[in-house]
Design a protein around this motif. Sequence first.
Motif, PDB file in Angstrom:
ATOM      1  N   GLU A 140       0.833  -1.201   0.000  1.00 63.13           N
ATOM      2  CA  GLU A 140       0.000   0.000   0.000  1.00 63.13           C
ATOM      3  C   GLU A 140       0.872   1.257   0.000  1.00 63.13           C
ATOM      4  N   LYS A 141       2.100   1.104   0.531  1.00 57.77           N
ATOM      5  CA  LYS A 141       2.967   2.275   0.714  1.00 57.77           C
ATOM      6  C   LYS A 141       4.024   2.419  -0.366  1.00 57.77           C
ATOM      7  N   ALA A 142       4.484   1.316  -0.891  1.00 57.03           N
ATOM      8  CA  ALA A 142       5.600   1.379  -1.851  1.00 57.03           C
ATOM      9  C   ALA A 142       5.636   0.123  -2.699  1.00 57.03           C
ATOM     10  N   ARG A 143       6.354   0.188  -3.805  1.00 56.59           N
ATOM     11  CA  ARG A 143       6.559  -1.017  -4.595  1.00 56.59           C
ATOM     12  C   ARG A 143       7.645  -1.851  -3.956  1.00 56.59           C
ATOM     13  N   TYR A 144       7.550  -3.158  -4.180  1.00 54.63           N
ATOM     14  CA  TYR A 144       8.622  -4.022  -3.704  1.00 54.63           C
ATOM     15  C   TYR A 144       9.872  -3.712  -4.524  1.00 54.63           C
ATOM     16  N   PRO A 145      11.027  -3.576  -3.870  1.00 59.39           N
ATOM     17  CA  PRO A 145      12.244  -3.245  -4.633  1.00 59.39           C
ATOM     18  C   PRO A 145      12.590  -4.313  -5.669  1.00 59.39           C
ATOM     19  N   LEU A 146      13.195  -3.875  -6.745  1.00 59.91           N
ATOM     20  CA  LEU A 146      13.625  -4.823  -7.784  1.00 59.91           C
ATOM     21  C   LEU A 146      14.638  -5.800  -7.181  1.00 59.91           C
ATOM     22  N   SER A 147      14.547  -7.055  -7.556  1.00 63.51           N
ATOM     23  CA  SER A 147      15.513  -8.018  -7.014  1.00 63.51           C
ATOM     24  C   SER A 147      16.879  -7.748  -7.638  1.00 63.51           C
ATOM     25  N   LYS A 148      17.890  -7.812  -6.794  1.00 60.12           N
ATOM     26  CA  LYS A 148      19.254  -7.570  -7.296  1.00 60.12           C
ATOM     27  C   LYS A 148      19.718  -8.716  -8.169  1.00 60.12           C
ATOM     28  N   LEU A 149      19.146  -9.891  -7.916  1.00 62.51           N
ATOM     29  CA  LEU A 149      19.595 -11.083  -8.634  1.00 62.51           C
ATOM     30  C   LEU A 149      18.545 -11.531  -9.638  1.00 62.51           C
ATOM     31  N   SER A 150      19.014 -12.277 -10.631  1.00 68.08           N
ATOM     32  CA  SER A 150      18.130 -12.860 -11.640  1.00 68.08           C
ATOM     33  C   SER A 150      18.694 -14.218 -12.023  1.00 68.08           C
ATOM     34  N   LEU A 151      17.796 -15.072 -12.479  1.00 68.30           N
ATOM     35  CA  LEU A 151      18.257 -16.370 -12.980  1.00 68.30           C
ATOM     36  C   LEU A 151      18.892 -16.209 -14.360  1.00 68.30           C
ATOM     37  N   ARG A 152      18.464 -15.159 -15.047  1.00 68.74           N
ATOM     38  CA  ARG A 152      18.931 -14.931 -16.427  1.00 68.74           C
ATOM     39  C   ARG A 152      20.441 -14.705 -16.448  1.00 68.74           C
ATOM     40  N   GLY A 153      21.107 -15.393 -17.352  1.00 70.70           N
ATOM     41  CA  GLY A 153      22.547 -15.221 -17.502  1.00 70.70           C
ATOM     42  C   GLY A 153      23.377 -16.068 -16.548  1.00 70.70           C
ATOM     43  N   ARG A 154      22.693 -16.846 -15.700  1.00 67.59           N
ATOM     44  CA  ARG A 154      23.463 -17.660 -14.744  1.00 67.59           C
ATOM     45  C   ARG A 154      24.022 -18.924 -15.375  1.00 67.59           C
ATOM     46  N   LYS A 155      25.076 -19.426 -14.748  1.00 67.01           N
ATOM     47  CA  LYS A 155      25.590 -20.750 -15.096  1.00 67.01           C
ATOM     48  C   LYS A 155      25.529 -21.590 -13.828  1.00 67.01           C
ATOM     49  N   VAL A 156      24.929 -22.747 -13.948  1.00 68.70           N
ATOM     50  CA  VAL A 156      24.621 -23.554 -12.773  1.00 68.70           C
ATOM     51  C   VAL A 156      25.580 -24.735 -12.632  1.00 68.70           C
ATOM     52  N   GLY A 157      26.170 -24.852 -11.461  1.00 69.96           N
ATOM     53  CA  GLY A 157      27.045 -25.981 -11.153  1.00 69.96           C
ATOM     54  C   GLY A 157      26.338 -26.935 -10.210  1.00 69.96           C
ATOM     55  N   ILE A 158      26.414 -28.211 -10.528  1.00 69.54           N
ATOM     56  CA  ILE A 158      25.776 -29.215  -9.684  1.00 69.54           C
ATOM     57  C   ILE A 158      26.861 -30.088  -9.056  1.00 69.54           C
ATOM     58  N   PHE A 159      26.879 -30.122  -7.726  1.00 73.36           N
ATOM     59  CA  PHE A 159      27.848 -30.947  -7.018  1.00 73.36           C
ATOM     60  C   PHE A 159      27.160 -32.249  -6.626  1.00 73.36           C
ATOM     61  N   GLY A 160      27.493 -33.319  -7.350  1.00 68.33           N
ATOM     62  CA  GLY A 160      26.829 -34.600  -7.127  1.00 68.33           C
ATOM     63  C   GLY A 160      25.837 -34.869  -8.247  1.00 68.33           C
ATOM     64  N   LEU A 161      26.306 -35.512  -9.335  1.00 65.24           N
ATOM     65  CA  LEU A 161      25.417 -35.734 -10.476  1.00 65.24           C
ATOM     66  C   LEU A 161      24.884 -37.165 -10.461  1.00 65.24           C
ATOM     67  N   GLY A 162      24.161 -37.487  -9.422  1.00 60.93           N
ATOM     68  CA  GLY A 162      23.468 -38.782  -9.348  1.00 60.93           C
ATOM     69  C   GLY A 162      22.065 -38.628  -9.905  1.00 60.93           C
ATOM     70  N   ARG A 163      21.159 -39.471  -9.422  1.00 61.94           N
ATOM     71  CA  ARG A 163      19.782 -39.429  -9.936  1.00 61.94           C
ATOM     72  C   ARG A 163      19.142 -38.059  -9.732  1.00 61.94           C
ATOM     73  N   ILE A 164      19.255 -37.518  -8.518  1.00 58.21           N
ATOM     74  CA  ILE A 164      18.616 -36.228  -8.234  1.00 58.21           C
ATOM     75  C   ILE A 164      19.363 -35.098  -8.943  1.00 58.21           C
ATOM     76  N   GLY A 165      20.691 -35.166  -8.957  1.00 58.57           N
ATOM     77  CA  GLY A 165      21.485 -34.144  -9.645  1.00 58.57           C
ATOM     78  C   GLY A 165      21.109 -34.047 -11.120  1.00 58.57           C
ATOM     79  N   LYS A 166      20.914 -35.190 -11.749  1.00 57.54           N
ATOM     80  CA  LYS A 166      20.529 -35.193 -13.175  1.00 57.54           C
ATOM     81  C   LYS A 166      19.121 -34.641 -13.378  1.00 57.54           C
ATOM     82  N   ALA A 167      18.215 -34.951 -12.458  1.00 59.13           N
ATOM     83  CA  ALA A 167      16.834 -34.434 -12.569  1.00 59.13           C
ATOM     84  C   ALA A 167      16.830 -32.908 -12.419  1.00 59.13           C
ATOM     85  N   ILE A 168      17.704 -32.384 -11.564  1.00 57.00           N
ATOM     86  CA  ILE A 168      17.825 -30.927 -11.428  1.00 57.00           C
ATOM     87  C   ILE A 168      18.441 -30.345 -12.705  1.00 57.00           C
ATOM     88  N   ALA A 169      19.479 -30.999 -13.211  1.00 58.61           N
ATOM     89  CA  ALA A 169      20.154 -30.524 -14.428  1.00 58.61           C
ATOM     90  C   ALA A 169      19.177 -30.433 -15.600  1.00 58.61           C
TER      91      ALA A 169
END
Length: 319
Positions: free
Chosen positions: A130-159
């Motif tokens: 009611e008083k203000a807009r929520y501030p823009l998030s400093k972070l974004s998923l766009r442009g990220r590179k994702v590292g997965i530590f542990g590429l087992g069954r769950i790691g692959k499903a996340i990948a």
Amino acid sequence: TRRDTTILLLGSFNDYIVGRLEQEFRLRRIASGDVALLDPAWLHDVKGIASMGRVDAAFIDALPNLEIIGNFGVGYDAVDACHAGARGIMVTNTPDVLTEEVADTAIGLLIDTVRELSRAQAFLRAGEWEKARYPLSKLSLRGRKVGIFGLGRIGKAIARRVEAFGLPVAYCNRRKADDVAYDYYPTLTALAQAVDTLILVAPGGAETSKVVNAEVLQALGENGVLINIARGSLVDEEALVEALHKGTIAAAGLDVFDNEPHVRKALLEAPNTVLLPHIGSASEKTRQAMADLVVDNLIAWFDRGVAITPVPETGHVKK
Ligand code: 8YV
């Protein structure tokens, strides 16, 4: 007969698994794998354990007729499986049935951490909109590179999910996987250096204890986001708190902690965190499938002398 076989239930299980076990076996229950809780009147009867917590060597040795330990969960770092294997005792876990659920949770936690969904909701509910807009998030998923530590069954499903988001994936694993084309890094520090988003999916235990230390966080860098849905033991929590305060990394999303259910105050007070109470697999549907697999392993063992999902450390064990 199997219905006269005594199974010891350790920990606070849900009613569903208790009901199924009561139907199939004779049941004893204690709160935890503490030798002092064992009653000499029945401890010789115990042939199987269904467990949600710690089962150490001393506890295993206190049960002379124990044949099998059914761990409720895919991660079985709380069970001394090497000792069980050496003593000819089978250990089973609950792989596959929770893979996609945990991967979903990991992605939810990642998006919440990066785009501040929970914090924005708290803002709305507090009447702040009611008083203000929520501030823009400093972070974004766009442009990220994702590292997965542990590429087992769950790691692959996340990948697979991360790929669908249009983001490149890299990983670190005990060995290179030959069924994926993601960039492989032999060390965690090298992976952290190459990415800005690190998702932990490796097993707990001595080999991975506090592997995410100050050096790895430094390598992840000031735009870095750490997501942990594995075990709290993988992270040096003191180093993480410091990294969050100093801006060594940007944010962290954690579903697991070093000393659950206690979460250290410094972490609760650290900036830019999303903290969840270990809910990775915690839907009714998935927890029921996990419960069924624990019970079905016990039934298979006592009816047919085989386990459905033995852990590697006890793959050699015969009934
Ligand atoms: C636990 C888990 O089993 O599967 C795992 O490894 O971490 C969870 O599903 C659950 O928290 C019960 O201990």
